[in-house]
Design an enzyme around this catalytic site. Structure first.
Site, PDB file in Angstrom:
ATOM      1  N   GLY A  14       0.834  -1.209   0.000  1.00  0.00           N
ATOM      2  CA  GLY A  14       0.000   0.000   0.000  1.00  0.00           C
ATOM      3  C   GLY A  14       0.862   1.249   0.000  1.00  0.00           C
ATOM      4  N   ARG A  75       1.321  -5.122  -6.033  1.00  0.00           N
ATOM      5  CA  ARG A  75       1.303  -6.355  -5.243  1.00  0.00           C
ATOM      6  C   ARG A  75       1.748  -7.466  -6.186  1.00  0.00           C
ATOM      7  NH1 ARG A  75      -2.609  -3.274  -2.081  1.00  0.00           N
ATOM      8  NH2 ARG A  75      -1.613  -3.202  -0.052  1.00  0.00           N
ATOM      9  N   ASP A 106       3.946  -4.344   6.456  1.00  0.00           N
ATOM     10  CA  ASP A 106       4.187  -5.684   6.996  1.00  0.00           C
ATOM     11  C   ASP A 106       4.489  -6.731   5.903  1.00  0.00           C
ATOM     12  OD1 ASP A 106       3.864  -7.321   9.516  1.00  0.00           O
ATOM     13  OD2 ASP A 106       2.496  -8.350   8.151  1.00  0.00           O
ATOM     14  N   THR A 129       3.735   2.926   5.905  1.00  0.00           N
ATOM     15  CA  THR A 129       2.333   2.477   5.940  1.00  0.00           C
ATOM     16  C   THR A 129       1.524   3.434   6.804  1.00  0.00           C
ATOM     17  OG1 THR A 129       0.825   0.795   6.821  1.00  0.00           O
ATOM     18  CG2 THR A 129       3.031   0.791   7.724  1.00  0.00           C
ATOM     19  N   ASP A 131      -0.967   2.659   8.403  1.00  0.00           N
ATOM     20  CA  ASP A 131      -1.607   1.912   9.489  1.00  0.00           C
ATOM     21  C   ASP A 131      -0.872   1.993  10.829  1.00  0.00           C
ATOM     22  OD1 ASP A 131      -3.375   1.092   7.531  1.00  0.00           O
ATOM     23  OD2 ASP A 131      -2.253  -0.728   7.095  1.00  0.00           O
ATOM     24  N   ASP A 133       1.205  -0.027  12.040  1.00  0.00           N
ATOM     25  CA  ASP A 133       1.059  -1.325  12.723  1.00  0.00           C
ATOM     26  C   ASP A 133       2.352  -2.138  12.770  1.00  0.00           C
ATOM     27  OD1 ASP A 133       1.140  -1.801  10.026  1.00  0.00           O
ATOM     28  OD2 ASP A 133      -0.508  -3.227   9.995  1.00  0.00           O
ATOM     29  N   ARG A 175      -6.153  -1.834   8.911  1.00  0.00           N
ATOM     30  CA  ARG A 175      -5.789  -3.233   8.733  1.00  0.00           C
ATOM     31  C   ARG A 175      -5.616  -3.936  10.085  1.00  0.00           C
ATOM     32  NH1 ARG A 175      -0.617  -4.567   5.170  1.00  0.00           N
ATOM     33  NH2 ARG A 175       0.241  -3.263   6.752  1.00  0.00           N
TER      34      ARG A 175
HETATM   35  P1  ADP Z   1       2.196  -4.068   2.674  1.00  0.00           P
HETATM   36  O1  ADP Z   1       3.681  -4.053   2.463  1.00  0.00           O
HETATM   37  O2  ADP Z   1       1.578  -2.716   2.576  1.00  0.00           O
HETATM   38  O3  ADP Z   1       1.822  -4.830   3.925  1.00  0.00           O
HETATM   39  P2  ADP Z   1       1.231  -6.363   1.071  1.00  0.00           P
HETATM   40  O4  ADP Z   1       0.814  -7.159   2.254  1.00  0.00           O
HETATM   41  O5  ADP Z   1       0.329  -6.302  -0.095  1.00  0.00           O
HETATM   42  O6  ADP Z   1       1.538  -4.829   1.428  1.00  0.00           O
HETATM   43  O7  ADP Z   1       2.643  -6.937   0.590  1.00  0.00           O
HETATM   44  C1  ADP Z   1       3.335  -6.347  -0.494  1.00  0.00           C
HETATM   45  C2  ADP Z   1       4.064  -7.389  -1.287  1.00  0.00           C
HETATM   46  O8  ADP Z   1       5.049  -8.025  -0.451  1.00  0.00           O
HETATM   47  C3  ADP Z   1       3.207  -8.544  -1.797  1.00  0.00           C
HETATM   48  O9  ADP Z   1       2.517  -8.221  -2.982  1.00  0.00           O
HETATM   49  C4  ADP Z   1       4.260  -9.611  -2.039  1.00  0.00           C
HETATM   50  O10 ADP Z   1       4.940  -9.402  -3.256  1.00  0.00           O
HETATM   51  C5  ADP Z   1       5.225  -9.370  -0.883  1.00  0.00           C
HETATM   52  N1  ADP Z   1       4.905 -10.290   0.213  1.00  0.00           N
HETATM   53  C6  ADP Z   1       3.936 -10.175   1.144  1.00  0.00           C
HETATM   54  N2  ADP Z   1       3.888 -11.259   1.951  1.00  0.00           N
HETATM   55  C7  ADP Z   1       4.842 -12.101   1.504  1.00  0.00           C
HETATM   56  C8  ADP Z   1       5.297 -13.424   1.877  1.00  0.00           C
HETATM   57  N3  ADP Z   1       4.741 -14.071   2.900  1.00  0.00           N
HETATM   58  N4  ADP Z   1       6.316 -13.961   1.168  1.00  0.00           N
HETATM   59  C9  ADP Z   1       6.886 -13.313   0.139  1.00  0.00           C
HETATM   60  N5  ADP Z   1       6.495 -12.090  -0.270  1.00  0.00           N
HETATM   61  C10 ADP Z   1       5.499 -11.477   0.387  1.00  0.00           C
END
Ligand code: ADP
Length: 326
Positions: A14, A75, A106, A129, A131, A133, A175
């Protein structure tokens, strides 16, 4: 001194206001220290597809004041697979990128941690972020701007709420974290906040209404953190219609407007400090850490701690809100 000659930078997940200020700070701090910088577009997706550009100081001119991210974000499900991460790693090697700075939440840090472990590759994370968090840092980049956006929106909603005799439920992002809802409620003078951290413990809606929170008022605003645990503003409003039909209920979901806008001074300064600190960490041979801020001092938090732990809400703020909403 670190032997790193080239660092890559990406934003992922995000977007958050202040990401551009962080990109600028990382780029300029790296160049200041004689390290080349490559900008990777669209997060891990661009790392896999090779959307990579050599950055000069001019690439990051005139961006500190803008929300969003000039590097774009995406993503990427492919990065969640070992095969996808192998392609990403091979790309880093082929591009001569010897360390990575990732800016995100996260999920982004979780992906970074796995990549770093699998290939013994140096990565520093920056918490971007709205959030707030992430454990180990008092605040994250974008949180203050989002909080101010919420405050301004609720100020406007209050004008209409007081003109009528209404109970407004305003849903904010988070979130599964109540930071925006709780502090947004205090900043905007709202009557209550329904947040996941507390909703798991007790029925906040019933408590709020049974405490007679509208005794001295003809309109009320309650902030609700989006979450399955709270039911979101729609879920809460549906319940009120059934259980407390005497109230004239309205719902506003602030949604994506909370992510946008020019970052506040606090977010720009935080992002600037963390960007410089990320390069300092690499120069000191630190790896697999997230830059954080605690009591106005930069700290480095291992990925494992930042991701695995839930950041606790400050319960004193709940009392502040309760006392002030009489
Ligand atoms: P944020 O960083 O805002 O929490 P996301 O949860 O959408 O956003 O995560 C961003 C990107 O990080 C995902 O699209 C993916 O490419 C990578 N990612 C998230 N979780 C994992 C995971 N468990 N293993 C590998 N890559 C991950």
């Amino acid at each position: 001194m670190s032997a790193i000659k080239c660092v890559g930078i990406l934003t992922s997940g995000g977007d958050a206001p202040g990401m551009n200020a962080a990109i600028r700070a990382v780029t300029r701090a790296a160049i200041f220290n004689g390290i080349a910088v490559k900008g990777i577009y669209r997060g891990y997706k661009g790392l896999i597809t090779g959307e990579i550009v050599l950055f000069k100081t001019e690439n990051v001119s005139n961006i500190i004041q803008h929300g969003g991210t000039i590097l774009k974000t995406a993503r990427c499900t492919e990065f969640k697979t070992p095969e996808g991460r192998k392609i990403a790693y091979d790309r880093l090697v082929a591009e001569g990128i010897e360390a990575l700075v990732v800016i995100g939440g996260d999920g982004t840090l979780t992906g970074a941690r796995i990549l770093a472990q699998e290939f013994n590759y140096p990565i520093v994370g920056i918490p971007g972020t709205i959030d707030n968090d992430l454990y180990g840092t008092d605040i994250t980049i974008g949180y203050d701007t989002a909080l101010n956006t919420i405050m301004e929106a609720v100020d406007k909603i209050r004008d209409t709420a007081t003109s009528h005799d209404r109970l407004f439920f305003v849903e904010v992002m988070g979130r599964d974290a109540g930071f925006l809802a709780l502090n947004g409620a205090i900043a905007s003078g709202a009557e209550a906040a329904i947040i996941p951290e507390i909703a798991v413990e007790k029925d906040q809606l019933a408590e709020t209404i049974e405490n007679g929170f509208r005794k001295s008022k003809n309109s009320s605003i309650v902030l609700v953190a989006e979450s399955d645990v709270t039911g979101g503003a729609m879920g809460v409003a549906e319940r009120v219609k059934k259980e407390y039909p005497q109230f004239d209920v309205r719902v506003t979901i602030l949604g994506h407007l909370q992510r946008g806008g020019s970052p506040t001074a606090q977010d720009r300064i935080l992002a600037s400090r963390m960007g410089v600190a990320a390069i300092d960490a690499l120069l000191e041979d630190q790896r697999n850490v997230m830059t954080g801020i605690q009591n106005d001092q930069i700290v480095y938090v291992p990925f494992s701690k930042a991701i695995k732990n839930d950041k606790p809400i400050n319960r004193e703020l709940l009392n502040t809100l309760r006392v002030l909403s009489i």
